[in-house]
Scaffold this active site. Structure first.
Site, PDB file in Angstrom:
ATOM      1  N   LYS A 122       0.844  -1.189   0.000  1.00 23.27           N
ATOM      2  CA  LYS A 122       0.000   0.000   0.000  1.00 23.27           C
ATOM      3  C   LYS A 122       0.885   1.246   0.000  1.00 23.27           C
ATOM      4  CE  LYS A 122      -0.359  -0.082   5.056  1.00 23.27           C
ATOM      5  NZ  LYS A 122      -1.252  -0.071   6.226  1.00 23.27           N
ATOM      6  N   ARG A 162      -9.580  -0.019  16.611  1.00 26.62           N
ATOM      7  CA  ARG A 162      -9.599   0.842  15.425  1.00 26.62           C
ATOM      8  C   ARG A 162     -10.709   0.362  14.494  1.00 26.62           C
ATOM      9  NH1 ARG A 162      -4.184   1.245  11.842  1.00 26.62           N
ATOM     10  NH2 ARG A 162      -4.883  -0.862  11.273  1.00 26.62           N
ATOM     11  N   TYR A 182      16.639  31.176   3.971  1.00 21.49           N
ATOM     12  CA  TYR A 182      15.497  31.942   4.459  1.00 21.49           C
ATOM     13  C   TYR A 182      15.591  32.158   5.966  1.00 21.49           C
ATOM     14  CZ  TYR A 182      13.048  31.315   0.004  1.00 21.49           C
ATOM     15  OH  TYR A 182      12.687  31.349  -1.313  1.00 21.49           O
ATOM     16  N   MET A 220      11.943  24.797  -0.377  1.00 24.62           N
ATOM     17  CA  MET A 220      10.978  23.940  -1.068  1.00 24.62           C
ATOM     18  C   MET A 220      11.667  22.993  -2.050  1.00 24.62           C
ATOM     19  SD  MET A 220       7.670  24.914  -3.421  1.00 24.62           S
ATOM     20  CE  MET A 220       6.740  25.608  -2.061  1.00 24.62           C
TER      21      MET A 220
END
Length: 823
Positions: free
Chosen positions: A493, A590, A718, A767
Site C-alpha cells: 500500500k 480501530r 530563508y 521547497m
C-alpha cells in the site's frame, strides 16, 4: 562448457540411481530453470528445490521443451513416468551433483583461475579486472554477483576452451560453505578484497569469518591483499607461506606501495613495485572505495604479467556507471533497463530474465544491443543472441556494430541494424517509442550511455534508488524465521511505502511472496493492470465499486456489519461469489468485529454461501515494544479463540494472519497461517532487535548544484538561520521539502554523505533545495549526495525529528524519480 558431458559416464562415476532411456546423452548446456531452455536436446535439467517450490515439479515443463537428460532428487522418482525417453539420474542432493559437474568443467580448463572473496568489492574488482585484462587476454568472468553455492557452479560450467583466464568470485554466509566453493574454483591466484560486518551473526568472531574465507586460498600460488586491513594481514601472515603473499599499501613496507594523489579530474596512483620500479597510473575515480578496488586490480594485473601501459589502457575503460541492472523512467512513458556498462552472453541472458519479470508493458519489448567484441566464436555468439531474442519474445531488436550486417538472416524481420552508435542515435526517434519496455545493453566502446541519456525521462536529478537484491535479502531473512509452510503477505500500500508498487510487486511475485495487500481498490486494479497475478487483499474497500473487486479478482477486507450486510444483498456477477478477509478487533480499537459481534457474523455468513471466507486477521497494537508483550499475547489468544469459533461454526479453513514485521520478530511461534510483512521488507527492524541482519532497500540521492565560499559573518537561507562557525564553504543540493526531505532536517538536524564524508545541513530546508556545510571537504558541483540509505539511516533521521521511518519513506514526492537496481 569446455567438453560435452556424457550423462551415462557421469552417472557411473558420481553414483545415484540411473535410468537410461534415451540415446541423447551428449550435453552442452546445464540449466536449473526450465523457462530458460532453448535447445532442449543438448540440455541437462538439474532440479533444485527453491524456498517454496520443488525443482522436480518443473521437470515435465523441461521435458516439453525437448529436454531428455535430468538430474532429479530421489524423492522425485515417482514423477519420472511422465518423462518418456529420458536419461534420469536420481541423487540424494542434486546441488551436489551440479557442483560435481562444475568441478569437471573447471578441471578441463588449463588457464589460470583467479578466485576473489571478501566482504565488499568482490563483484566490482572482478568486473574491473576483467575489463583491464581483456586488453590482452580472452577473459571469462562469473556473471554479475554469481558467488553463491549455486552461482559459482553455474559460472564454472560456462568456462569455454577459448578463454585464457577465468575470474570467479565466492561469497559465503555460513561456516563450511567455502570448502565446497574451493573445490569448484581451485584458484591459482587469490584476491582478498577486505573484511566487514556482513553475516557476522553466523560466525563466532571476525577472525573465524576471515579464516573461513581464507579456505579458498589454501592452494593458490599467490594471494593478493591490502596490508592496511590489520586483521586480515595478521591472520594471513600466521597462516600462509610468506612467499605466496603479495601485499599492497599506500604506506611503505608492503610488496607494492600505491599512493594516491587527487587530481582535478580524478586521481593519480604512484606505484613502487616489488623490484623497486616505479609506475604512474591515472583514473577518473576519487572515492576511497573505488581507489581501493582499482589498486587491487593493478596489483593483480602486474602479478599476471600484464604490461603497465596495457593496464593503463584498461583503466581508461572504467567509469562510474553502476554494474547493476537499473530500471528507470523513459521518454514517452517508456520503461528503460540500463545495463550499458559491459556486454557478454551470460550477462545478456540475466538482463533479459530481469526484463521478463518487470511489469507487463502496454507497448513493445525492445532490445538495443551492441556487438560482443570479446566473446570469441563469432557465428556462435550471433546465433546465441538471435536465439535469446526469440526465446524472450523481443518485439523489436536493434543491433549496433558493423558485424551485425553479416548475420541479419539470423534475426526476425522486425530487426534493425546500425554500423555504430551515432547512426542509431540519428534514427532512434523513428522507433515511435510509446509505453515500451526497452533494454539497453552494450560494450563500453560503444558509449551506450548516450542512448540512455537520450531515452531517459528528463526529470528531477533527485533519485530514490530501490535495491531489489536488498529487498530479496530482507524477504528471505523474515522467511527463515517462520515455518516453511507459513505464507507471507507483503504490504504494498501507499505506493509500496514510497518505493513503487508495480515494480516491487512484480519482483515479490518472482521471489516467492504468497499474497499482497493494498489500502484501496484502485491500487489493486493498478497492480492487476501491470501484470501482477498474486492474490491481493484490499484493506479499505469501497463496496460501491464491487464490480472492480470482482473484475480484477481482489479480496476485500470486511470490518463492520454494514459492509457485510451490503455484500449479502449484492448481485454477484460471478458464479463463484466473492472472497473476503474478516478483520477482528482484539485490542487495537480501530477497525474490526469484536467478540460481541460473533453471532451476527456467523448468522450472515451461514446464510450466504456466495461470500467465501478467504482470511481472518487482526492487528497487534504494540508488537514493536517489549512493554506491551503481555497485551500482545492476550490479543493473540483472543484472536485464536474467536477465529476457531468462526471456522468450526462455518466449517471452513480461512488463512489466519495476525503478525506484522515487528510481530514476526517477537512472536514467530504465533504466525498462524500467514504473516504481513511491511516496513521490515524495506530494511527497518522496528524492534531494533535484529536490525544488523537487514539491508537498507531505499537510498535517496541528489547532486550538488553549486558550491559557495562564505565568511562566518554571512548568513545562509530563508530567515538568515544558517551561519558558519568559521570561514568555509557550503554546497546547495537539488532537493527540498517538496521532494519529501522534511523541513525539520534544517539547521544541523541531519547530515548527508558526499564523497564518503558527512556534511551537516545548514540553514532552513527550502521547497526545492537545501544547503550543507562542506568546509574542508573536496566536493565538486555535480557530485552525488546520499540523503539516506546505509548512512544516514532512516531510523537515525526519524529519531532526529521525532517521527517514524514510515513517514520518511512514504513522504518522498512523486517528482522524485524511482530507479530499481539488481546487482
Amino acid at each position: 562448457m569446455i567438453q560435452p558431458i556424457n550423462i551415462k559416464k557421469f552417472a557411473g562415476n558420481y553414483g545415484g540411481k540411473f535410468l537410461g532411456l534415451s540415446g541423447s546423452d551428449q550435453i552442452r548446456q546445464v540449466t536449473i530453470d526450465s523457462r530458460k531452455i532453448q535447445s532442449g536436446e543438448e540440455t541437462l535439467f538439474v532440479a533444485l528445490d527453491g524456498s517454496r517450490q520443488k525443482g522436480s515439479d518443473f521437470a515435465e515443463d523441461a521435458h516439453g521443451r525437448n529436454v531428455r537428460n535430468f538430474i532429479l532428487p530421489l524423492a522425485g522418482e515417482k514423477n519420472t513416468d511422465k518423462l518418456e525417453d529420458s536419461n534420469i539420474l536420481l541423487v540424494e542432493k542434486p546441488l551436489n551433483a551440479l557442483q560435481a559437474l562444475a568441478v569437471m568443467n573447471r578441471e578441463a580448463f588449463k588457464g589460470p583461475v583467479v578466485g576473489i572473496t571478501g566482504s565488499n568489492g568482490k563483484t566490482i574488482v572482478k568486473e574491473w579486472l576483467a575489463q583491464v585484462l581483456s586488453q590482452g587476454f580472452q577473459v571469462f568472468k562469473s556473471p554479475k554477483s554469481y558467488n553463491s553455492q549455486i552461482g559459482v557452479a553455474l559460472s564454472a560450467l560456462e568456462i569455454q576452451s577459448r578463454h585464457q583466464i577465468a575470474l570467479l568470485e565466492a561469497g559465503i554466509s555460513q561456516p563450511g560453505e567455502m570448502d565446497r566453493l574451493k573445490q569448484i574454483i581451485q584458484p591459482q591466484l587469490g584476491i582478498f578484497t577486505n573484511i566487514g560486518s556482513a553475516h557476522d551473526e553466523n560466525f563466532d568472531s571476525l577472525e573465524t569469518k576471515i579464516k573461513e574465507k581464507c579456505k579458498l586460498f589454501t592452494e593458490v600460488k599467490y594471494l593478493i591483499y591490502r596490508k592496511d586491513h590489520s586483521r586480515i594481514n595478521h591472520l594471513l601472515k600466521n597462516g600462509f607461506d610468506p612467499d605466496r603473499l603479495i601485499s599492497w599499501s599506500d604506506k611503505t613496507g608492503a610488496d607494492y606501495t600505491l599512493s594516491v594523489r587527487p587530481e582535478k579530474n580524478g586521481s593519480k596512483i604512484f606505484m613502487v613495485a616489488r623490484d623497486l620500479q616505479t609506475y604512474t597510473f591515472f583514473t577518473t575515480f576519487r572515492d576511497s572505495a573505488s581507489l581501493e578496488n582499482i589498486r587491487h586490480v593493478i596489483v593483480s594485473c602486474m602479478t599476471l604479467g600484464m604490461k603497465p601501459e596495457n593496464i593503463q589502457k584498461g583503466l581508461q575503460l572504467l567509469h562510474a556507471v553502476d554494474m547493476r541492472l537499473t530500471l528507470k523512467s523513459g521518454i514517452n512513458r517508456c520503461l528503460l533497463i540500463d545495463d550499458s556498462y559491459n556486454n557478454d552472453v551470460a550477462g545478456l541472458e540475466i538482463a533479459l530474465e530481469f526484463m521478463a519479470h518487470q511489469r507487463k508493458p502496454t507497448g513493445r519489448k525492445i532490445l538495443i544491443l551492441s556487438e560482443m567484441l570479446q566473446e570469441g566464436d563469432e557465428i556462435a555468439v550471433f546465433q546465441k543472441i538471435a536465439g535469446l531474442s526469440e526465446h524472450y519474445e523481443i518485439d523489436l531488436f536493434a543491433g549496433v556494430g558493423k558485424h551485425f550486417s553479416h548475420y541479419k538472416h539470423l534475426f526476425p524481420k522486425q530487426s534493425v541494424f546500425f554500423p555504430d552508435t551515432a547512426s542509431l542515435l540519428e534514427n532512434i526517434l523513428g522507433f515511435n517509442l510509446d509505453k515500451d519496455l526497452i533494454l539497453v545493453k552494450g560494450a563500453r566502446d560503444f558509449h551506450f550511455e548516450k542512448i540512455i541519456q537520450l531515452l531517459e525521462a528528463q526529470v528531477h536529478e533527485t533519485v530514490l534508488e530501490i535495491n531489489l537484491n536488498a529487498l530479496r535479502h530482507n524477504f528471505n531473512f523474515y522467511k527463515r524465521i517462520l515455518r516453511p509452510e507459513t505464507k507471507i503477505m507483503v504490504m504494498v500500500k501507499a505506493f509500496a511505502y514510497g518505493g513503487g508498487s508495480a515494480e516491487i510487486a512484480n519482483h515479490l511475485q518472482k521471489i516467492g511472496a504468497d499474497y499482497l495487500s493494498v489500502a484501496y481498490i484502485d491500487e489493486g486494479v493498478y497492480l492487476r493492470q501491470k501484470g501482477v497475478t498474486l492474490p491481493i487483499m484490499v484493506m479499505n474497500p469501497d463496496m460501491q465499486h464491487l464490480n472492480l473487486i470482482q473484475d480484477y479478482d481482489l479480496e476485500p477486507v470486511v470490518y463492520n456489519r454494514r459492509t457485510l450486510q451490503d455484500l449479502t444483498s449484492s448481485p454477484f456477477g460471478q458464479p463463484n461469489g466473492i472472497s473476503i478477509h474478516l478483520e477482528l478487533d482484539t485490542g487495537m480499537s480501530r477497525l474490526g468485529f469484536t467478540e460481541a459481534d460473533l453471532e451476527d457474523i456467523l448468522t450472515l455468513l451461514g446464510k450466504h454461501k456466495e461470500i467465501k471466507l478467504a482470511g481472518l486477521f487482526t492487528h497487534l497494537a504494540g508488537a514493536d515494544e517489549a512493554i506491551h508483550e503481555d497485551f500482545s499475547r492476550k490479543q493473540l489468544r483472543t484472536f485464536d479463540r474467536i477465529s476457531k469459533v468462526i471456522m468450526s461454526t462455518l466449517a471452513c479453513s480461512p488463512i489466519r494472519h495476525a503478525l506484522n514485521s515487528a510481530g514476526i520478530i517477537r512472536f514467530p511461534d504465533q504466525a498462524f497461517d500467514m504473516v504481513r510483512l511491511g516496513i521490515g521488507l524495506h530494511g527497518v527492524e522496528i524492534n531494533q532487535l535484529e536490525q544488523e541482519k537487514l539491508l537498507p532497500v531505499a537510498t535517496l540521492k541528489t547532486v550538488v548544484s553549486q558550491i559557495k565560499k562564505l565568511t562566518k559573518a554571512e548568513t545562509i537561507g530563508y530567515g538568515r538561520q544558517g551561519k558558519l562557525i568559521q570561514d568555509g564553504k557550503i554546497a546547495t543540493l537539488a532537493i527540498g521539502y517538496a521532494d519529501g526531505y522534511d523541513r525539520r532536517f534544517g539547521n544541523g538536524k541531519a547530515f548527508v554523505m558526499i564523497q564518503g564524508k558527512r556534511a551537516n545541513t545548514i540553514g532552513n530546508i527550502c521547497m526545492d533545495m537545501c544547503m550543507v556545510d562542506v568546509s574542508g571537504l573536496q566536493v565538486r558541483e555535480g557530485d552525488e549526495v546520499i540523503l539516506f540509505g546505509k548512512e544516514p539511516s532512516l531510523q537515525y533521521l526519524a529519531a532526529q525529528i521525532g517521527t517514524i521511518p514510515y513517514e520518511l519513506l512514504t513522504g518522498i514526492g512523486m517528482r522524485v524519480k524511482r530507479q530499481y537496481i539488481l546487482d
